[in-house]
Scaffold this motif. Sequence first.
Motif, PDB file in Angstrom:
ATOM      1  N   LEU A  43      98.165 -48.335 -24.648  1.00  0.00           N
ATOM      2  CA  LEU A  43      99.122 -48.807 -23.785  1.00  0.00           C
ATOM      3  C   LEU A  43     100.471 -48.930 -24.523  1.00  0.00           C
ATOM      4  N   ASN A  44     100.312 -49.343 -25.584  1.00  0.00           N
ATOM      5  CA  ASN A  44     101.454 -49.891 -26.530  1.00  0.00           C
ATOM      6  C   ASN A  44     102.107 -48.738 -27.374  1.00  0.00           C
ATOM      7  N   ARG A  45     101.468 -47.480 -27.173  1.00  0.00           N
ATOM      8  CA  ARG A  45     101.679 -46.389 -27.983  1.00  0.00           C
ATOM      9  C   ARG A  45     102.034 -46.949 -29.374  1.00  0.00           C
ATOM     10  N   TYR A  46     100.875 -47.789 -29.816  1.00  0.00           N
ATOM     11  CA  TYR A  46     100.908 -48.315 -31.371  1.00  0.00           C
ATOM     12  C   TYR A  46     100.612 -47.115 -32.110  1.00  0.00           C
ATOM     13  N   ARG A  47     101.634 -46.630 -33.212  1.00  0.00           N
ATOM     14  CA  ARG A  47     101.423 -45.788 -34.291  1.00  0.00           C
ATOM     15  C   ARG A  47     101.017 -44.480 -33.621  1.00  0.00           C
ATOM     16  N   GLY A  48     101.727 -44.342 -32.458  1.00  0.00           N
ATOM     17  CA  GLY A  48     101.784 -42.744 -31.869  1.00  0.00           C
ATOM     18  C   GLY A  48     100.317 -42.443 -30.955  1.00  0.00           C
ATOM     19  N   ARG A  49      99.609 -43.563 -30.808  1.00  0.00           N
ATOM     20  CA  ARG A  49      98.430 -43.560 -30.107  1.00  0.00           C
ATOM     21  C   ARG A  49      98.818 -43.137 -28.614  1.00  0.00           C
ATOM     22  N   ASP A  50      98.184 -42.321 -28.086  1.00  0.00           N
ATOM     23  CA  ASP A  50      98.531 -41.994 -26.612  1.00  0.00           C
ATOM     24  C   ASP A  50      97.031 -41.738 -25.895  1.00  0.00           C
ATOM     25  N   PHE A  51      97.100 -41.798 -24.633  1.00  0.00           N
ATOM     26  CA  PHE A  51      95.799 -41.360 -23.976  1.00  0.00           C
ATOM     27  C   PHE A  51      95.727 -39.781 -24.031  1.00  0.00           C
ATOM     28  N   THR A  52      94.677 -39.293 -23.918  1.00  0.00           N
ATOM     29  CA  THR A  52      94.338 -37.864 -23.927  1.00  0.00           C
ATOM     30  C   THR A  52      94.243 -37.409 -22.457  1.00  0.00           C
ATOM     31  N   PHE A  53      94.399 -36.235 -21.823  1.00  0.00           N
ATOM     32  CA  PHE A  53      94.732 -35.883 -20.512  1.00  0.00           C
ATOM     33  C   PHE A  53      93.440 -36.387 -19.947  1.00  0.00           C
ATOM     34  N   SER A  54      92.369 -36.252 -20.164  1.00  0.00           N
ATOM     35  CA  SER A  54      91.222 -36.615 -19.783  1.00  0.00           C
ATOM     36  C   SER A  54      91.117 -38.175 -19.447  1.00  0.00           C
ATOM     37  N   GLU A  55      91.336 -38.856 -20.247  1.00  0.00           N
ATOM     38  CA  GLU A  55      91.467 -40.391 -20.087  1.00  0.00           C
ATOM     39  C   GLU A  55      92.515 -40.798 -19.153  1.00  0.00           C
ATOM     40  N   ALA A  56      93.881 -40.413 -19.209  1.00  0.00           N
ATOM     41  CA  ALA A  56      94.570 -40.462 -18.128  1.00  0.00           C
ATOM     42  C   ALA A  56      94.380 -40.261 -16.941  1.00  0.00           C
ATOM     43  N   SER A  57      93.788 -38.921 -16.801  1.00  0.00           N
ATOM     44  CA  SER A  57      93.242 -38.827 -15.584  1.00  0.00           C
ATOM     45  C   SER A  57      92.205 -39.468 -14.753  1.00  0.00           C
ATOM     46  N   LYS A  58      91.190 -39.868 -15.600  1.00  0.00           N
ATOM     47  CA  LYS A  58      90.225 -41.176 -15.305  1.00  0.00           C
ATOM     48  C   LYS A  58      90.696 -42.428 -15.023  1.00  0.00           C
ATOM     49  N   LEU A  59      91.780 -42.655 -15.668  1.00  0.00           N
ATOM     50  CA  LEU A  59      92.547 -44.169 -15.420  1.00  0.00           C
ATOM     51  C   LEU A  59      93.369 -43.908 -14.161  1.00  0.00           C
ATOM     52  N   ALA A  60      94.004 -42.731 -13.951  1.00  0.00           N
ATOM     53  CA  ALA A  60      94.643 -42.765 -12.679  1.00  0.00           C
ATOM     54  C   ALA A  60      93.798 -42.643 -11.377  1.00  0.00           C
ATOM     55  N   GLU A  61      92.450 -42.038 -11.561  1.00  0.00           N
ATOM     56  CA  GLU A  61      91.595 -42.118 -10.550  1.00  0.00           C
ATOM     57  C   GLU A  61      91.135 -43.632 -10.579  1.00  0.00           C
ATOM     58  N   LEU A  62      90.687 -44.342 -11.389  1.00  0.00           N
ATOM     59  CA  LEU A  62      90.152 -45.780 -11.524  1.00  0.00           C
ATOM     60  C   LEU A  62      91.213 -46.431 -10.721  1.00  0.00           C
ATOM     61  N   LEU A  63      92.475 -46.580 -11.055  1.00  0.00           N
ATOM     62  CA  LEU A  63      93.557 -47.342 -10.295  1.00  0.00           C
ATOM     63  C   LEU A  63      93.909 -46.739  -9.122  1.00  0.00           C
ATOM     64  N   GLY A  64      93.607 -45.527  -8.568  1.00  0.00           N
ATOM     65  CA  GLY A  64      94.101 -45.096  -7.396  1.00  0.00           C
ATOM     66  C   GLY A  64      95.522 -44.676  -7.304  1.00  0.00           C
ATOM     67  N   VAL A  65      96.037 -44.137  -8.567  1.00  0.00           N
ATOM     68  CA  VAL A  65      97.443 -43.962  -8.682  1.00  0.00           C
ATOM     69  C   VAL A  65      97.661 -42.396  -9.107  1.00  0.00           C
ATOM     70  N   LYS A  66      98.459 -41.842  -9.050  1.00  0.00           N
ATOM     71  CA  LYS A  66      98.760 -40.430  -9.611  1.00  0.00           C
ATOM     72  C   LYS A  66      99.191 -40.742 -11.246  1.00  0.00           C
ATOM     73  N   MET A  67      98.861 -39.853 -12.186  1.00  0.00           N
ATOM     74  CA  MET A  67      99.333 -39.885 -13.570  1.00  0.00           C
ATOM     75  C   MET A  67     101.081 -40.022 -13.678  1.00  0.00           C
ATOM     76  N   GLU A  68     101.617 -39.337 -12.710  1.00  0.00           N
ATOM     77  CA  GLU A  68     103.120 -39.611 -12.751  1.00  0.00           C
ATOM     78  C   GLU A  68     103.640 -41.127 -12.653  1.00  0.00           C
ATOM     79  N   ASP A  69     103.050 -42.025 -12.251  1.00  0.00           N
ATOM     80  CA  ASP A  69     103.147 -43.345 -11.895  1.00  0.00           C
ATOM     81  C   ASP A  69     103.079 -44.260 -13.084  1.00  0.00           C
ATOM     82  N   PHE A  70     102.494 -43.607 -14.080  1.00  0.00           N
ATOM     83  CA  PHE A  70     102.209 -44.373 -15.421  1.00  0.00           C
ATOM     84  C   PHE A  70     103.791 -44.509 -15.893  1.00  0.00           C
TER      85      PHE A  70
END
Length: 70
Positions: A43-70
């Motif tokens: 979430l904080n992109r600490y040391r370049g860490r970022d969500f994989t596409f799969s994680e972001a997709s699942k996260l969007a689904e869990l929250l009921g939003v589009k990935m573009e909304d992040f």
Amino acid sequence: MGGALVLDKPYHNLKGIIVSKGLKQKDIAEKLDMDKSTLSMKLNRYRGRDFTFSEASKLAELLGVKMEDF
């Protein structure tokens, strides 16, 4: 020429979405099957860490939003 995508900023919108849904990072981390500290780093992109596409997709689904909304 605006619109440049800045990838080094934390996911402020995503943090707000999580809070607005009444969820905690711990809840989201469990649903993504990851450690809370790992979620926090992503979430904080600490040391370049970022969500994989799969994680972001699942996260969007869990929250009921589009990935573009992040």
